[in-house]
Scaffold this active site. Structure first.
Site, PDB file in Angstrom:
ATOM      1  N   GLY A  98      -0.346  -3.667  14.532  1.00 18.82           N
ATOM      2  CA  GLY A  98       1.305  -5.030  14.586  1.00 18.82           C
ATOM      3  C   GLY A  98       1.118  -6.612  13.448  1.00 18.82           C
ATOM      4  O   GLY A  98       1.247  -7.139  13.261  1.00 18.82           O
ATOM      5  N   GLY A  99      -0.288  -6.092  12.687  1.00 20.73           N
ATOM      6  CA  GLY A  99      -0.347  -7.087  11.487  1.00 20.73           C
ATOM      7  C   GLY A  99      -0.505  -8.697  12.484  1.00 20.73           C
ATOM      8  O   GLY A  99      -1.455  -9.010  13.667  1.00 20.73           O
ATOM      9  N   THR A 144      -1.307  -0.311  11.841  1.00 19.23           N
ATOM     10  CA  THR A 144      -2.585   0.235  12.222  1.00 19.23           C
ATOM     11  C   THR A 144      -2.048   0.633  12.991  1.00 19.23           C
ATOM     12  O   THR A 144      -1.876   0.826  13.419  1.00 19.23           O
ATOM     13  CB  THR A 144      -3.004  -1.924  11.997  1.00 19.23           C
ATOM     14  OG1 THR A 144      -3.429  -2.139  11.401  1.00 19.23           O
ATOM     15  CG2 THR A 144      -4.423  -1.481  13.029  1.00 19.23           C
TER      16      THR A 144
END
Length: 528
Positions: free
Chosen positions: A424-425, A343
């Site tokens: 960073g999920g 992202t």
């Protein structure tokens, strides 16, 4: 020590310098923070393609003076054909593949989000779309200098991507991973952006572009069709909010994990920690994360299928109860099911007081990898997170998948407006909690708050362990204290991608705007 950038005319924070500069140019030309963000979003889609693209999704939080923040949910829904039965007929009854045509099953929403955001700008004053997309078009046509981050990521993920149609032709050079500094041209993508600039953003969903993508996706085994694109509209939503001693905090609605980011800070606020960077601070945030993730993992999904509204999770009684479960000295044992994600987060503010927190993603690095040679667009694999088995996350036509994406914004008690976020999920809520508490609660300089060592509970970016990962710049005594409390500590490099690529923009009541960017990325923070 690094310090925040300061200015009164506008600010832009982005994980790639070209995107920050594109946004700053629009602000300097009199454009709004919304227009600057569209320019930056288009540019970063070209210059940081391993992290995001126009074949993915996007989410906005927008503060305008004298108004409550609004959100734009630009996440795509599953194709009309996308059912467990359809996948079973393709030979997949257990799981959805993560790469290739079968992984590309949700409509890309981010362009619809740009359109919805620009609709909020006075049409009489709005800059032409050609101006907003000019930098992105130039970089696609003339080439980008590949970053070390892109080169490393391509090499690490090549085995799963090189055979996916369109990937090698687009993202390799002479069949090899491009080295940092190599010139990479994306001429087909440049032509697509030119078409969007002249035909309008809606042309992505209706007309020739949608037909080209629908035909290509069908030929590659995807369930998406042009009719799915035509049915798509981004949605304006009311953000979730929670009030703490540090102000009123806002984040995105389900099925994003914005609720988790707010719960962590709401729970931590109840612990009464008075000093930053010590055991109470770091342990307290980690344990607050665990409590938030337990509820998130059990209940979060498409709001149409959730048992109760996510806003109900933020009541004083619910947060009090979760805070009461925290042992201030001992770590809770922690097995859980982590999510992956790649992202970008960007922030912008203009001199008139509009502040934007924005996030754009294709889920895994390079998404599904499936790249249309005629348009240069590669498609996200967000829908690969659906389950084919009965349950709240089971795939269904029109259903929206779980999103790690969650842009954050806060109104602080002294009148400051703080936009912040990260990629960073699974680590996004954790990094948000670190940056917010360091800056808003413990008074650290904004850039220092972003630069300071961070942690990750669990795994992301394809990492295989669920330990508590600490950047090695933490105080050795703190590291040993966390180990002694029962945290399964694993050390990672000083400035690790695992800890996310964060940033922040703060508008002060007197008009001062400060901004910060992450040294872990390739970005810039520009206040002027």
């Amino acid at each position: 020590m690094l310090y925040s950038a300061l200015g009164y005319n506008g600010a832009m924070s982005a994980p790639h310098r070209a995107a920050a500069l594109a946004g700053q140019e629009i602000l300097a030309a009199g454009g709004t923070a919304i227009e600057a963000m569209v320019a930056a979003a288009a540019t970063v889609a070209v210059t940081y393609p391993h992290m995001n693209g126009i074949g993915g999704d996007g989410f906005w939080l927008i503060h305008r003076p004298g108004e409550k923040p609004i959100g734009i949910f630009a996440g795509g829904h599953a194709a009309a054909l996308a059912t467990p039965e359809w996948y079973a007929a393709q030979g997949h009854s257990d799981t959805i593949p993560a790469r290739g045509g079968l992984a590309a099953l949700t409509v890309p929403g981010t362009i619809g989000g740009w359109e919805a955001a620009l609709d909020l700008v006075d049409p009489a004053k709005r800059l032409p779309l050609e101006r907003l997309l000019a930098n992105a078009i130039g970089y696609a046509r003339d080439g980008i200098a590949v970053t070390d981050n892109q080169s490393r990521t391509t090499a690490e993920k090549l085995a799963g991507l090189e055979a996916v149609p369109g990937f090698a032709e687009t993202f390799l050079i002479d069949g090899k991973v491009p080295q940092a500094g190599a010139r990479m041209k994306q001429e087909a993508l440049g032509r697509t952006l030119e078409r969007l600039a002249t035909e309008g953003l809606r042309s992505y969903y209706e007309g020739d572009l949608a037909r080209i993508h629908g035909d290509f996706l069908e030929a590659q085994g995807s369930p998406l069709r042009a009719s799915d694109f035509a049915a798509y509209r981004a949605q304006q939503v009311t953000p979730l909010e929670v009030t703490t001693s540090q102000g009123t905090l806002y984040n995105m609605t389900p099925p994003t994990q914005g609720i988790a980011s707010l719960m962590i800070l709401g729970i931590f606020d109840r612990l009464g920690v008075s000093e930053g960077e010590g055991f109470d601070h770091i342990h307290g945030l980690i344990e607050s994360t665990k409590q938030a993730f337990i509820l998130r993992n059990a209940e979060l999904g498409d709001p149409a299928t959730m048992r109760e509204p996510a806003q109900d999770w933020l009541t004083e009684d619910r947060l009090d109860a979760m805070a009461a479960k925290i042992d201030r000295e001992t770590a809770l044992e922690w097995p859980y099911d982590p999510k992956q994600g790649d992202t970008i987060w960007m922030g912008a503010a203009d001199r008139d007081g509009t502040v934007v927190s924005f996030i754009q993603s294709v889920f895994w690095e390079f998404g599904s990898g499936l790249t249309c040679p005629e348009t240069g667009v590669f498609f996200q694999n967000r829908g690969a997170g659906f389950s084919l088995q009965p349950g709240p996350n089971q795939l269904a036509p029109g259903k929206r998948p779980f999103h790690t994406l969650n842009p954050a914004l806060a109104h602080l008690p002294d009148g400051r407006v703080f936009a912040y976020g990260t990629m960073g999920g699974e680590g996004q809520p954790q990094t948000q909690s670190a940056v917010f508490t360091r800056y808003a609660q413990f008074g650290m300089d904004l850039q220092a708050a972003v630069t300071a060592p961070r942690w990750l509970l669990g795994k992301t970016w394809g990492d295989a362990t669920t330990t508590l990962k600490l950047e090695s710049r933490f105080d050795p005594e703190l590291i040993e204290a966390l180990r002694a409390a029962g945290h399964q500590v694993e050390m990672i490099p000083d400035y690790s991608d695992l800890a996310g690529h964060a940033g922040g923009v703060v508008l002060h009541p007197d008009g001062l705007i400060e901004s910060a960017t992450d040294p872990r990325a390739d970005g810039a923070a520009l206040s002027f």
